[in-house]
Design an enzyme around this catalytic site. Sequence first.
Site, PDB file in Angstrom:
ATOM      1  N   ARG A 272       0.778  -1.089  -0.154  1.00  0.00           N
ATOM      2  CA  ARG A 272      -0.055  -0.085  -0.152  1.00  0.00           C
ATOM      3  C   ARG A 272       0.982   1.250  -0.079  1.00  0.00           C
ATOM      4  O   ARG A 272       1.069   1.895  -1.038  1.00  0.00           O
ATOM      5  CB  ARG A 272      -0.948   0.056   1.212  1.00  0.00           C
ATOM      6  CG  ARG A 272      -1.892   1.010   1.068  1.00  0.00           C
ATOM      7  CD  ARG A 272      -1.671   2.433   1.568  1.00  0.00           C
ATOM      8  NE  ARG A 272      -1.182   2.269   2.979  1.00  0.00           N
ATOM      9  CZ  ARG A 272      -0.620   3.551   3.470  1.00  0.00           C
ATOM     10  NH1 ARG A 272      -0.501   4.577   2.719  1.00  0.00           N
ATOM     11  NH2 ARG A 272      -0.343   3.599   4.883  1.00  0.00           N
ATOM     12  N   ASP A 273       1.565   1.404   1.045  1.00  0.00           N
ATOM     13  CA  ASP A 273       2.506   2.653   1.276  1.00  0.00           C
ATOM     14  C   ASP A 273       3.426   2.849   0.252  1.00  0.00           C
ATOM     15  O   ASP A 273       3.730   3.749  -0.027  1.00  0.00           O
ATOM     16  CB  ASP A 273       2.910   2.881   2.608  1.00  0.00           C
ATOM     17  CG  ASP A 273       3.465   3.963   3.125  1.00  0.00           C
ATOM     18  OD1 ASP A 273       3.166   4.996   2.329  1.00  0.00           O
ATOM     19  OD2 ASP A 273       4.293   4.335   4.015  1.00  0.00           O
TER      20      ASP A 273
ATOM     21  N   HIS B 162       6.225   4.669  12.745  1.00  0.00           N
ATOM     22  CA  HIS B 162       6.464   4.568  11.259  1.00  0.00           C
ATOM     23  C   HIS B 162       7.460   5.653  10.742  1.00  0.00           C
ATOM     24  O   HIS B 162       6.991   6.849  10.475  1.00  0.00           O
ATOM     25  CB  HIS B 162       4.971   4.983  10.723  1.00  0.00           C
ATOM     26  CG  HIS B 162       4.899   4.812   9.009  1.00  0.00           C
ATOM     27  ND1 HIS B 162       4.202   3.897   8.364  1.00  0.00           N
ATOM     28  CD2 HIS B 162       5.493   5.572   7.765  1.00  0.00           C
ATOM     29  CE1 HIS B 162       4.305   4.032   7.270  1.00  0.00           C
ATOM     30  NE2 HIS B 162       4.931   4.918   6.765  1.00  0.00           N
TER      31      HIS B 162
ATOM     32  N   HIS C   2      10.548   7.033   8.147  1.00  0.00           N
ATOM     33  CA  HIS C   2      11.037   7.400   6.872  1.00  0.00           C
ATOM     34  C   HIS C   2      12.559   7.541   6.811  1.00  0.00           C
ATOM     35  O   HIS C   2      12.847   8.127   7.565  1.00  0.00           O
ATOM     36  CB  HIS C   2      10.223   8.430   5.977  1.00  0.00           C
ATOM     37  CG  HIS C   2       8.904   8.016   5.575  1.00  0.00           C
ATOM     38  ND1 HIS C   2       8.112   8.716   4.902  1.00  0.00           N
ATOM     39  CD2 HIS C   2       8.220   6.678   5.912  1.00  0.00           C
ATOM     40  CE1 HIS C   2       7.097   8.259   4.511  1.00  0.00           C
ATOM     41  NE2 HIS C   2       7.094   6.858   4.977  1.00  0.00           N
TER      42      HIS C   2
ATOM     43  N   CYS D 200       9.752   9.228  -1.099  1.00  0.00           N
ATOM     44  CA  CYS D 200       9.101  10.272  -0.252  1.00  0.00           C
ATOM     45  C   CYS D 200       8.422  11.292  -0.798  1.00  0.00           C
ATOM     46  O   CYS D 200       9.188  11.820  -1.888  1.00  0.00           O
ATOM     47  CB  CYS D 200      10.334  10.897   0.822  1.00  0.00           C
ATOM     48  SG  CYS D 200       9.251  12.123   1.695  1.00  0.00           S
TER      49      CYS D 200
ATOM     50  N   ASN E 109      10.152   4.644   2.749  1.00  0.00           N
ATOM     51  CA  ASN E 109       9.858   3.795   4.108  1.00  0.00           C
ATOM     52  C   ASN E 109      11.268   3.058   4.537  1.00  0.00           C
ATOM     53  O   ASN E 109      12.160   2.794   3.760  1.00  0.00           O
ATOM     54  CB  ASN E 109       8.928   2.860   3.862  1.00  0.00           C
ATOM     55  CG  ASN E 109       7.538   3.557   3.589  1.00  0.00           C
ATOM     56  OD1 ASN E 109       7.105   4.156   4.404  1.00  0.00           O
ATOM     57  ND2 ASN E 109       6.778   3.159   2.360  1.00  0.00           N
TER      58      ASN E 109
HETATM   59 MG    MG Z   1       5.542   5.762   4.830  1.00  0.00          MG
END
Ligand code: MG
Length: 330
Positions: A26-27, A223, A225, A256, A265
């Site tokens: 997803r991300d 979470h 980055h 990003c 990520n």
């Molecule tokens: Mg992320």
Amino acid sequence: MPITTPPVYRRPDLPPRVRIWEVGPRDGLQHEPSVVPAAVKAELVTRLVASGLSTVEVTSFVNPSWVPQLADAEEVYSLLEPLLVRADGPRLPALVPNMAGLERATACGVRDVCVFVSATETFARRNLNRSRDEALAMSVPVVAGARAAGMGVRAYASMCFGDPWEGEVAPDDVVSVCTRLLDMGCDQVSLGDTIGVATSGQVIDLLDALARAGIGEDRLAVHFHDTYGQALTNTMTALSNGITTVDASAGGIGGCPFAKGATGNLATEDLCWALAGAGIETGVDLGGLVETSAWMASVLGRPSPSNVVRALGAALAGDARGVDAAEEEA
Ligand code: MG
């Protein structure tokens, strides 16, 4: 003889077991320039589950015109139905921004959903075109509806450490957003460092502020980055301060959106190497995960940004040149 697992040195300050919340499909894929076919997405999720990841966030039921990369959410879930209906199967959550998204997720048999809110006012307006309070208010019926349907509900709070327009984010702003998300019925809030600017002292400071407000570590996830190379350090710092759920993206996929060319990520493999070295149980077969991420990198047409995927991929393939290159890099 190449080293394919790290030497284990237990650390008493870290938890014995960590839950990895895999966000790559997803991300990661939502930030990829190319659109990956539904069958490939379903294969990615299936392979990630097979490598031992018990929670894999599949996709997002956002308006397809906002995120065309994930417009095929229904098709992906229909391909994953055998996994989705298994009572002892993995958790396969989806992001739902509003009631329409929740209805689509429900129709697909999704059992876990995630909502998202910005900790800062400017990002709320830029990303969702509404104020932070309006975004929180919009989440209330979504969370209530999901709970009434017996779903698990997670919330993402973005910009918890720094905001590209507002600069450093005050811990009180994050505390207030987290309190409201948990009060409305979310099980857990994932604290996002959306632009990757946090350093470890700031992580401790925010977790302290949340604890003082009565928000326990069991209701939180992190979470991070890797924009400034801090994602793994910040994650390990969070783990030594009580956090036990960590978000990561297989192969480090996903850029990003606010820093062109920067890594997005935290890579799941880089996390798994560090956790394995600390003797922490994750249930993940790192070799299998690296194979999957190397395959995904070939589908996306560029090398994985994950150090472990590159180094271990070469070591596992017995590629002497690759191993040498990995050792030189180290
Ligand atoms: Mg992320």
